[in-house]
Design an enzyme around this catalytic site. Structure first.
Site, PDB file in Angstrom:
ATOM      1  N   TYR A 156       3.714 -12.704  -5.776  1.00  0.00           N
ATOM      2  CA  TYR A 156       2.480 -13.147  -6.448  1.00  0.00           C
ATOM      3  C   TYR A 156       1.561 -11.958  -6.711  1.00  0.00           C
ATOM      4  O   TYR A 156       1.163 -11.701  -7.849  1.00  0.00           O
ATOM      5  CB  TYR A 156       1.792 -14.184  -5.564  1.00  0.00           C
ATOM      6  CG  TYR A 156       0.528 -14.782  -6.161  1.00  0.00           C
ATOM      7  CD1 TYR A 156       0.606 -15.752  -7.169  1.00  0.00           C
ATOM      8  CD2 TYR A 156      -0.735 -14.404  -5.702  1.00  0.00           C
ATOM      9  CE1 TYR A 156      -0.543 -16.317  -7.697  1.00  0.00           C
ATOM     10  CE2 TYR A 156      -1.884 -14.970  -6.233  1.00  0.00           C
ATOM     11  CZ  TYR A 156      -1.785 -15.927  -7.230  1.00  0.00           C
ATOM     12  OH  TYR A 156      -2.942 -16.488  -7.757  1.00  0.00           O
ATOM     13  N   ASP A 157       1.250 -11.203  -5.645  1.00  0.00           N
ATOM     14  CA  ASP A 157       0.275 -10.102  -5.770  1.00  0.00           C
ATOM     15  C   ASP A 157       0.757  -9.042  -6.756  1.00  0.00           C
ATOM     16  O   ASP A 157       0.020  -8.626  -7.655  1.00  0.00           O
ATOM     17  CB  ASP A 157       0.054  -9.420  -4.410  1.00  0.00           C
ATOM     18  CG  ASP A 157      -0.405 -10.371  -3.320  1.00  0.00           C
ATOM     19  OD1 ASP A 157      -0.470 -11.590  -3.566  1.00  0.00           O
ATOM     20  OD2 ASP A 157      -0.684  -9.896  -2.196  1.00  0.00           O
ATOM     21  N   GLU A 158       2.007  -8.603  -6.573  1.00  0.00           N
ATOM     22  CA  GLU A 158       2.530  -7.542  -7.443  1.00  0.00           C
ATOM     23  C   GLU A 158       2.814  -8.083  -8.849  1.00  0.00           C
ATOM     24  O   GLU A 158       2.679  -7.359  -9.837  1.00  0.00           O
ATOM     25  CB  GLU A 158       3.791  -6.914  -6.848  1.00  0.00           C
ATOM     26  CG  GLU A 158       3.559  -6.164  -5.540  1.00  0.00           C
ATOM     27  CD  GLU A 158       2.740  -4.863  -5.686  1.00  0.00           C
ATOM     28  OE1 GLU A 158       2.076  -4.652  -6.714  1.00  0.00           O
ATOM     29  OE2 GLU A 158       2.771  -4.056  -4.734  1.00  0.00           O
ATOM     30  N   ASN A 185     -10.872 -17.308  -4.303  1.00  0.00           N
ATOM     31  CA  ASN A 185     -10.541 -18.678  -3.878  1.00  0.00           C
ATOM     32  C   ASN A 185     -11.472 -19.723  -4.499  1.00  0.00           C
ATOM     33  O   ASN A 185     -12.680 -19.672  -4.317  1.00  0.00           O
ATOM     34  CB  ASN A 185     -10.626 -18.807  -2.354  1.00  0.00           C
ATOM     35  CG  ASN A 185      -9.660 -17.874  -1.657  1.00  0.00           C
ATOM     36  OD1 ASN A 185      -9.730 -16.658  -1.810  1.00  0.00           O
ATOM     37  ND2 ASN A 185      -8.736 -18.437  -0.889  1.00  0.00           N
ATOM     38  N   ARG A 197      -3.173 -24.972   0.372  1.00  0.00           N
ATOM     39  CA  ARG A 197      -4.303 -24.062   0.567  1.00  0.00           C
ATOM     40  C   ARG A 197      -5.274 -24.658   1.576  1.00  0.00           C
ATOM     41  O   ARG A 197      -5.271 -25.862   1.843  1.00  0.00           O
ATOM     42  CB  ARG A 197      -4.980 -23.753  -0.773  1.00  0.00           C
ATOM     43  CG  ARG A 197      -4.210 -22.684  -1.524  1.00  0.00           C
ATOM     44  CD  ARG A 197      -4.786 -22.373  -2.871  1.00  0.00           C
ATOM     45  NE  ARG A 197      -4.392 -23.347  -3.870  1.00  0.00           N
ATOM     46  CZ  ARG A 197      -4.579 -23.189  -5.179  1.00  0.00           C
ATOM     47  NH1 ARG A 197      -5.165 -22.103  -5.631  1.00  0.00           N
ATOM     48  NH2 ARG A 197      -4.194 -24.125  -6.037  1.00  0.00           N
ATOM     49  N   ASN A 201      -5.823 -28.657   2.584  1.00  0.00           N
ATOM     50  CA  ASN A 201      -5.218 -29.020   3.872  1.00  0.00           C
ATOM     51  C   ASN A 201      -6.269 -29.606   4.821  1.00  0.00           C
ATOM     52  O   ASN A 201      -6.092 -30.677   5.392  1.00  0.00           O
ATOM     53  CB  ASN A 201      -4.608 -27.782   4.555  1.00  0.00           C
ATOM     54  CG  ASN A 201      -3.175 -27.541   4.110  1.00  0.00           C
ATOM     55  OD1 ASN A 201      -2.686 -28.184   3.188  1.00  0.00           O
ATOM     56  ND2 ASN A 201      -2.506 -26.603   4.763  1.00  0.00           N
ATOM     57  N   ARG A 222     -12.959 -15.990   3.916  1.00  0.00           N
ATOM     58  CA  ARG A 222     -12.755 -16.211   2.489  1.00  0.00           C
ATOM     59  C   ARG A 222     -14.119 -16.587   1.898  1.00  0.00           C
ATOM     60  O   ARG A 222     -15.046 -16.936   2.618  1.00  0.00           O
ATOM     61  CB  ARG A 222     -11.760 -17.356   2.219  1.00  0.00           C
ATOM     62  CG  ARG A 222     -10.329 -17.107   2.667  1.00  0.00           C
ATOM     63  CD  ARG A 222      -9.637 -16.023   1.866  1.00  0.00           C
ATOM     64  NE  ARG A 222      -8.222 -15.902   2.225  1.00  0.00           N
ATOM     65  CZ  ARG A 222      -7.759 -15.115   3.197  1.00  0.00           C
ATOM     66  NH1 ARG A 222      -8.586 -14.404   3.938  1.00  0.00           N
ATOM     67  NH2 ARG A 222      -6.462 -15.035   3.429  1.00  0.00           N
TER      68      ARG A 222
END
Ligand code: NAD
Ligand code: UDP
Length: 341
Positions: A156-158, A185, A197, A201, A222
């Protein structure tokens, strides 16, 4: 509307949580909207209320594949393309990491090529995950990030980092006009109960009386932005006419720990749920808070919805969706106090 005519907009990933709210806002402004989505994490019910709108259209397709011929037709008019296609929750994007990476790289390339061909302005939904586990706090757009390129979050990040590279290469070579939002977020109605997430949740666990799962000791932070604020930021960024210095952070700088979030949801719902601790996922960022100076200066944007208000609306929506009357939701009385063991 531009020059008295309504815009034609493609929203890739429009059946998802953020995308469906964006579609509502665009249609509310008089645009014609086409959603392109493979329903991997998106849901038809997010768009059901739009199905009869003559200005709305839906294409079921995967952005990794060659785009459907309808979108490649020379007769198609497109003014703007929003690329939101990509599962956003760690549980979902790690289920098929190769596809996640390809969605960001091949999918973004396919959509950029469409933008070049059609002359549409291109908007990339990037992410605070490009900062990884940040060594700079709060995170400003000039920070290059601290990402593990081989860990379970890397797909995801890369992928999102590579997508940004493609977007700015297209812009640098004059192939299309681009806007990149680094989204922090975000939460609100239409998140999936099984999204995985933290906000969905914790709310679902609190409403059903199940144990609330805190990963690690709950001291990680966050900063949560309410969906309507984010969408307002999208529209302002997309419509911004002057040159931009690069990506723009969109998020709420109100930072809190996961434990504090849980306390607030428990107070809001009056839930008797217990808290249990689970292992912290690998590479889980320790802290995250956007520096939104750029968005404020350039777009005159800052989030307006306080966390309590946004949580209240989100809890009410989940309660309604999952069959509990929303009057079961209490006003947040006191937020202090210890978490039940
Ligand atoms: P979501 O999972 O609800 O929505 C993603 C949508 O993209 C879904 O409708 C899914 O079916 C679709 N999709 C996924 N892969 C696809 C593919 N290969 N082809 C076509 N459609 C595909 O997630 P969301 O929270 O609405 O996030 C929307 C976008 O915003 C994502 O790109 C995400 O990376 C970005 N973002 C979201 C957040 C957040 O907190 N919600 C934070 C940072 C970035
Ligand atoms: N988290 C948690 N309990 C959950 C789900 C998530 O404690 O049931 C934690 C997670 O480990 C992370 C934070 O909450 O530290 C935010 O997680 P989320 O998946 O919502 O977003 P992201 O990690 O991508 O910012």
């Amino acid at each position: 509307m531009k020059n008295g005519r309504s815009r034609h907009v493609l929203v890739a990933g429009g059946a998802g949580f953020v995308g469906s709210h964006l579609c509502d806002a665009l249609l509310g402004e008089g645009a014609h909207v086409i959603v392109l989505d493979n329903f991997q994490t998106g849901r038809r019910q997010n768009l059901r209320h739009l199905e009869r709108d003559p200005r709305f259209d839906l294409i079921d397709a995967d952005v990794v594949r060659p785009l459907p011929s309808r979108l490649r037709s020379s007769r198609l008019r497109l003014d703007q393309i929003y690329n939101l296609a990509c599962a956003a929750s760690p549980v979902h994007y790690q289920a098929d990491p190769e596809h996640t990476m390809l969605t960001s790289v091949v999918g973004t390339h396919n959509l950029l090529s469409l933008a070049e061909k059609s002359g549409a302005r291109f908007f990339q939904a990037s992410t605070s995950e490009v900062y990884g586990d940040p060594e700079m706090h709060p995170q400003s757009e000039t920070y290059w990030g601290h990402v593990n390129p081989t860990g379970p979050r890397a797909c995801y990040d890369e992928g999102k980092r590579a997508a940004e590279t493609l977007v700015f290469d297209f812009a640098r070579t004059g192939r299309c006009d681009v806007r990149v939002a680094r989204i922090f977020n975000t939460y609100g109605p239409r998140m999936r109960a099984d999204d995985g997430r933290v906000i969905s949740n914790v709310i679902c666990q609190a409403l059903s009386g199940d144990d609330i799962t805190i990963y690690g000791d709950g001291s990680q932070t966050r900063s949560f932005c309410y969906i309507s604020d984010l969408v307002e930021g999208f529209l302002r960024l997309m419509e911004h006419e002057d040159t931009l210095p690069g990506p723009v952070n969109l998020g709420n700088p109100n930072e809190l720990t996961v434990s504090d979030l849980v306390r607030r949801v428990l107070a809001l719902t009056g839930s008797q749920s217990s808290v249990v601790h689970r292992p912290l996922p690998i590479d889980d960022p320790r802290r995250r808070r956007p520096d939104i100076t750029r968005a404020t200066k350039l777009l005159g944007w800052s989030p307006r919805t306080p966390l309590e208000q946004g949580l209240k609306k989100t809890v009410a929506w989940f309660a309604e969706e999952h069959g509990r009357p929303s009057d079961a939701i209490r006003e947040p009385a006191r937020l202090s106090g210890s978490i039940p063991a």
